[in-house]
Design a protein around this motif. Structure first.
Motif, PDB file in Angstrom:
ATOM      1  N   VAL A  17       0.850  -1.187   0.000  1.00  0.00           N
ATOM      2  CA  VAL A  17       0.000   0.000   0.000  1.00  0.00           C
ATOM      3  C   VAL A  17       0.887   1.240   0.000  1.00  0.00           C
ATOM      4  O   VAL A  17       1.933   1.281   0.651  1.00  0.00           O
ATOM      5  CB  VAL A  17      -0.958   0.001   1.222  1.00  0.00           C
ATOM      6  N   VAL A  19       1.088   5.165   0.943  1.00  0.00           N
ATOM      7  CA  VAL A  19       0.473   6.199   1.780  1.00  0.00           C
ATOM      8  C   VAL A  19       1.055   7.545   1.372  1.00  0.00           C
ATOM      9  O   VAL A  19       2.279   7.733   1.387  1.00  0.00           O
ATOM     10  CB  VAL A  19       0.726   5.940   3.273  1.00  0.00           C
ATOM     11  N   GLY A  21       0.792  11.853   1.834  1.00  0.00           N
ATOM     12  CA  GLY A  21       0.303  13.023   2.546  1.00  0.00           C
ATOM     13  C   GLY A  21       0.395  14.223   1.626  1.00  0.00           C
ATOM     14  O   GLY A  21       1.491  14.570   1.167  1.00  0.00           O
ATOM     15  N   THR A  33       3.119  15.894  -2.829  1.00  0.00           N
ATOM     16  CA  THR A  33       2.966  15.053  -1.641  1.00  0.00           C
ATOM     17  C   THR A  33       4.212  15.140  -0.764  1.00  0.00           C
ATOM     18  O   THR A  33       5.297  14.727  -1.167  1.00  0.00           O
ATOM     19  CB  THR A  33       2.706  13.587  -2.049  1.00  0.00           C
ATOM     20  N   SER A  52      10.012   4.867   4.044  1.00  0.00           N
ATOM     21  CA  SER A  52       9.647   6.240   3.687  1.00  0.00           C
ATOM     22  C   SER A  52      10.535   6.716   2.544  1.00  0.00           C
ATOM     23  O   SER A  52      11.756   6.552   2.583  1.00  0.00           O
ATOM     24  CB  SER A  52       9.823   7.167   4.889  1.00  0.00           C
ATOM     25  N   LYS A 100       1.367   5.141  -7.816  1.00  0.00           N
ATOM     26  CA  LYS A 100       1.574   3.712  -7.546  1.00  0.00           C
ATOM     27  C   LYS A 100       2.573   3.115  -8.536  1.00  0.00           C
ATOM     28  O   LYS A 100       3.433   2.317  -8.149  1.00  0.00           O
ATOM     29  CB  LYS A 100       0.244   2.952  -7.590  1.00  0.00           C
ATOM     30  N   TYR A 114      -3.712   2.376  -2.375  1.00  0.00           N
ATOM     31  CA  TYR A 114      -3.165   3.660  -1.937  1.00  0.00           C
ATOM     32  C   TYR A 114      -4.094   4.270  -0.892  1.00  0.00           C
ATOM     33  O   TYR A 114      -5.294   3.978  -0.840  1.00  0.00           O
ATOM     34  CB  TYR A 114      -2.993   4.627  -3.115  1.00  0.00           C
ATOM     35  N   VAL A 115      -3.531   5.125  -0.055  1.00  0.00           N
ATOM     36  CA  VAL A 115      -4.293   5.960   0.872  1.00  0.00           C
ATOM     37  C   VAL A 115      -3.715   7.362   0.749  1.00  0.00           C
ATOM     38  O   VAL A 115      -2.513   7.562   0.933  1.00  0.00           O
ATOM     39  CB  VAL A 115      -4.185   5.475   2.328  1.00  0.00           C
ATOM     40  N   GLN A 191       7.901  10.531  10.500  1.00  0.00           N
ATOM     41  CA  GLN A 191       6.696  10.013   9.862  1.00  0.00           C
ATOM     42  C   GLN A 191       6.353   8.618  10.379  1.00  0.00           C
ATOM     43  O   GLN A 191       5.193   8.321  10.689  1.00  0.00           O
ATOM     44  CB  GLN A 191       6.893   9.986   8.343  1.00  0.00           C
ATOM     45  N   LEU A 195       3.159   7.191  12.661  1.00  0.00           N
ATOM     46  CA  LEU A 195       2.314   6.067  12.262  1.00  0.00           C
ATOM     47  C   LEU A 195       2.205   5.041  13.385  1.00  0.00           C
ATOM     48  O   LEU A 195       1.130   4.506  13.664  1.00  0.00           O
ATOM     49  CB  LEU A 195       2.871   5.407  11.004  1.00  0.00           C
ATOM     50  N   ILE A 222      -9.753  12.202   2.719  1.00  0.00           N
ATOM     51  CA  ILE A 222      -9.040  10.946   2.544  1.00  0.00           C
ATOM     52  C   ILE A 222      -9.574  10.231   1.315  1.00  0.00           C
ATOM     53  O   ILE A 222     -10.782  10.044   1.174  1.00  0.00           O
ATOM     54  CB  ILE A 222      -9.177  10.035   3.779  1.00  0.00           C
ATOM     55  N   THR A 224      -8.952   6.659  -1.042  1.00  0.00           N
ATOM     56  CA  THR A 224      -8.318   5.343  -1.027  1.00  0.00           C
ATOM     57  C   THR A 224      -9.104   4.409  -1.933  1.00  0.00           C
ATOM     58  O   THR A 224     -10.298   4.628  -2.182  1.00  0.00           O
ATOM     59  CB  THR A 224      -8.253   4.762   0.401  1.00  0.00           C
TER      60      THR A 224
END
Length: 292
Positions: A17, A19, A21, A33, A52, A100, A114-115, A191, A195, A222, A224
């Motif tokens: 996945v 993630v 921001g 991002t 990360s 992605k 993805y989120v 980060q 989490l 959000i 996803t």
């Protein structure tokens, strides 16, 4: 929260996945991002492996000839989508699909989901969970009236609300000069610390209560491609996750090239991280002692 049917298929095998921001504040007009994290989730073993990616990392974005910074991948996909729509075409890609593919290629793994969360959504998420307890490693001080940034955190273990947590993970420049700036290593570590703290807080609240709060916050903040039923199944599966069940990978040898402005990840580091993530996706847990 309305009752959400459970989708157990998401818990049958490991998956990757992405993630992200995203800064969507009106003052910046940016779609870049700031936070980019790739995670491999193993529901059977209840393990998560995280890496990360620094925002300025040199990457090849599908559709562009020259290399760009990692934080532009999502923005480029969104630009392509809007261009197609303006031309009356069905968009072939969007921000999430380009992102992605970009980071899947970088790490040589398929990224399944993805989120994407924007700054306001991040703040609301942390506040909905009642804030987090975290060790701030040093004083962090930065103010920028042009975009409303206000970071004033003191060293030590403390309770942070949403705005303070956002400042903690975003801190880069500092009012006191370049010696106090945060480098990519520090930002990446923060980060992942956040989490972990959010996972611990959600666990302490109870899985269904925490999930209900997050779904209420989600809304437009959000995005996803995980369904609510998949998120519920994952939340239930990881309801008792422990800190040792989360493996954070380091990008050894990372450096910044002042000539190009890119952060460079050495090839051997990418190969090492890719090997670990591939093993995790195959269901073979790699411990710290087994890292190549």
């Amino acid at each position: 929260m309305d009752r959400v049917p459970l989708d157990d298929s998401i818990t049958e095998k490991p998956f990757a996945v992405l993630v992200l921001g995203k800064d969507t504040r009106a003052e910046t007009g940016s779609l870049n991002t700031d936070v980019i994290i790739v995670g491999v989730v193993n529901p059977k073993l209840r393990k998560v492996t995280l890496v990360s990616i620094p925002r300025d990392t040199k990457v090849k974005i599908p559709g562009l000839r020259a290399p760009h910074k990692a934080n532009y991948a999502f923005a480029y996909g969104e630009w392509k989508k809007e261009r197609d729509l303006q031309r009356g075409k069905v968009p072939e890609v969007d921000g999430p699909t380009v992102a992605k593919e970009t980071f899947g290629r970088l790490l040589d793994i398929p990224i399944d989901y993805y989120v994407l969360i924007d700054f306001e959504g991040f703040v609301k998420t942390v506040d909905a969970l009642g804030g987090i307890d975290i060790e701030v490693e040093r004083d962090l001080v930065y103010h920028d009236p042009t975009d409303g940034t206000r970071i004033n955190l003191k060293k030590g273990f403390q309770h942070l609300d949403g705005e303070e947590t956002l400042g903690y993970v975003r801190h880069r420049l500092d009012d006191r000069g370049w010696r106090y700036y945060s480098n990519d290593f520090e930002r990446n570590e923060r980060q992942q610390k956040v989490l972990r703290a959010l996972a611990e807080k959600a666990q302490s609240m109870g899985v269904l209560t925490a999930l209900g709060e997050l779904l209420d916050v989600a809304g437009e903040h959000i995005r996803t491609d995980l369904t609510p039923s998949q998120m519920k199944a994952l939340a239930w599966t990881f309801r008792s996750v422990k800190d040792e069940d989360i493996l954070s990978l380091t990008l050894d040898g990372l450096y910044w090239d002042p000539g190009s402005g890119f952060t460079i990840i050495p090839r051997d580091t990418l190969d090492r991280v890719s090997h670990i993530l591939q093993a995790e996706l195959a269901g073979n847990r790699v411990t710290a002692a087994q890292k190549p």
